[in-house]
Enzyme design. Structure first.
Site, mmCIF file in Angstrom:
data_model
loop_
_atom_site.group_PDB
_atom_site.id
_atom_site.type_symbol
_atom_site.label_atom_id
_atom_site.label_comp_id
_atom_site.label_asym_id
_atom_site.label_seq_id
_atom_site.Cartn_x
_atom_site.Cartn_y
_atom_site.Cartn_z
ATOM 1 C CG ASN A 10 40.057 82.456 38.244
ATOM 2 O OD1 ASN A 10 40.201 81.540 39.046
ATOM 3 N ND2 ASN A 10 40.828 83.525 38.215
ATOM 4 N NE ARG A 93 44.530 81.460 37.756
ATOM 5 C CZ ARG A 93 44.723 81.955 38.968
ATOM 6 N NH1 ARG A 93 43.693 82.322 39.713
ATOM 7 N NH2 ARG A 93 45.931 82.100 39.441
ATOM 8 C CG HIS A 182 51.324 84.974 39.073
ATOM 9 N ND1 HIS A 182 52.172 85.579 39.973
ATOM 10 C CD2 HIS A 182 50.089 85.063 39.602
ATOM 11 C CE1 HIS A 182 51.475 86.018 41.012
ATOM 12 N NE2 HIS A 182 50.209 85.706 40.806
ATOM 13 N NE ARG A 243 50.410 83.634 48.593
ATOM 14 C CZ ARG A 243 49.959 83.885 47.365
ATOM 15 N NH1 ARG A 243 50.719 84.501 46.468
ATOM 16 N NH2 ARG A 243 48.757 83.492 47.008
ATOM 17 C CD GLU A 386 46.524 86.193 35.385
ATOM 18 O OE1 GLU A 386 46.840 85.121 35.909
ATOM 19 O OE2 GLU A 386 46.274 87.205 36.047
#
Ligand code: AMP
Length: 402
Positions: A10, A93, A182, A243, A386
């Site tokens: 990743n 990823r 996600h 955010r 993940e």
């Protein structure tokens, strides 16, 4: 000897996270992180799961190529080198796969070109992901390498959920639509929730609440995503660590025209200086809890805004799905903050949702139910994984061909 190991990479713009997994028994062999690549103060942390040994390196690591080679050396010290015949594939990823990539995909030149074409819709993430891929391909060109996209799980959304109500011509030309992110986590967690309920994924409807520093909700019908809260970019939807999530788009015009802010300043404000952090100066839920306990009003209001938005999405996705079998919490906040889970479903008894205080208070790394015995709708905590999902998808695609 058959190849059963998968290296999961990743890559961020200045970081490289990795895990080496053995798919014979879905076990983790090693994991680590290189941070601040390109700076004088680069840092590598590596753990070999088998021996429990953790090693660190401080000092400059110039680029991703050097970072991956250094990771390779660390793995080799544990007898897990990247040149091992047991390595079946590398799984990467990739944040944005647009509408083009609906499945994990073996990387070739055409795939790289398409990921590159998506840079305008993922200017921060896709270039970093590409760097990681190119570096790994240069190191092991003989090995199958697979891109697993954060957006792929959401490509099953119907047009009614994926489209914004703006002029079609403009939307099509500039590929403005809701992609969602996600996805690897939502895929893993929704499937693991079905398992927890002892049912097949195609037989259950699940609302997944991925609450980390970034946060998103999804409505999953029979194993397929039908709506998700992030949109063209990860900015839309829930209140997150930094955010804003949903807001009236006219806020942007207002800040531009009335406050005189530049587009970059507004982008930075909404992505980096908003959310919990913008509201109270902290984006860590533990700190917010501590401040609330001391009677801090700003922390309390930030928490209430966060929970209010979460509840709105639970209600919205309940309506989207019609019937719901489970609401499931995952990621840093979802897995650890019992008080957030309790507040999110408080008052939703009419929808069949409730948490059992004792079950909710249990701290565990296992998937578990937190709703009362015999509840109409299960409420669950399912730790996301993940890397395992990327490894699983990668291995399923390339099997033993490596
Ligand atoms: P993630 O992005 O999934 O790694 O989640 C990171 C976030 O999880 C942090 O910013 C915290 O807000 C939250 N978090 C982690 N551990 C805890 C905890 N024990 N209690 C409450 N929140 C936590």
């Amino acid at each position: 000897m058959s190849a059963t190991r998968v290296l999961v990479l990743n890559s961020g713009s200045s970081s490289l996270k990795y895990q080496l997994l053995d798919m014979r028994d879905a076990s983790r062999l090693a994991a680590g992180l290189v941070e601040r690549i390109g700076e004088q103060t680069s840092h590598l942390q590596h753990t070999c799961v088998g021996t429990g040994a953790t090693r660190e390196q401080h000092g400059p690591i110039a680029d991703h190529d050097t970072a991956l080679k250094t990771v390779g050396q660390e793995l080799a010290r544990d007898g897990l080198g990247l040149d091992s015949p047991e390595l079946a594939a590398i799984g990467h990823r990739v944040v944005h796969g647009g509408m083009f990539f609906t499945e994990p995909t073996v990387i070739d030149d055409a795939v790289l070109t398409e990921i590159e074409r998506l840079i305008p819709v993922a200017p921060l993430h896709n270039p970093a992901n590409l760097t990681g891929i190119r570096t790994a391909v240069a190191l092991r060109p003989d090995l199958p390498q697979v891109a697993v996209f954060d957006t792929a799980f959401h490509t099953t959304m119907p047009e009614s959920a994926a489209r914004y109500a703006i002029e079609t011509k403009v939307a099509d030309r500039f590929r403005v639509r809701r992609y969602g992110f996600h996805g690897t986590s939502h895929a893993y967690v929704s499937r693991a929730t079905a398992e927890l309920l002892g049912r097949a994924p195609q037989d259950v409807n699940v609302i997944v609440l991925h609450l980390g520093n970034g946060a998103s909700a999804s409505a999953v019908r029979g194993g397929r995503c039908v709506d998700t809260s992030m949109g063209l970019t990860p900015l839309e939807g829930l209140v997150m660590g930094t955010r804003s999530g949903d807001l009236d788009p006219a806020v942007i015009f207002h800040l531009r025209r009335v406050a005189g802010m530049s587009m970059d300043e507004i982008d930075n404000l909404l992505n980096k200086k908003s959310g919990l952090f913008g509201l109270c100066g902290d984006n860590d839920m533990r700190e917010i809890r501590r401040r609330m306990d001391e009677g801090d009003d700003a922390a309390r209001l930030a928490f209430e805004i966060y929970v209010h938005r979460l509840k709105k999405y639970i209600g919205a996705y309940y309506a989207v799905l019609g019937t719901v079998d489970a609401v499931v919490f995952t990621a840093g906040v979802g897995e650890n903050a019992a008080f957030v889970r309790e507040a999110a479903v408080a008052g939703l008894e009419g929808l069949g949702l409730a948490v059992d205080g004792e079950r909710n208070a249990v701290r565990s790394g296992e998937a578990r139910l937190i709703s009362p015995e015999g509840a109409r709708v299960a409420v669950a905590v399912v730790p996301t994984d993940e890397e395992m999902e990327i490894a699983r998808q990668t291995y399923a695609l390339v099997g033993n061909s490596g």
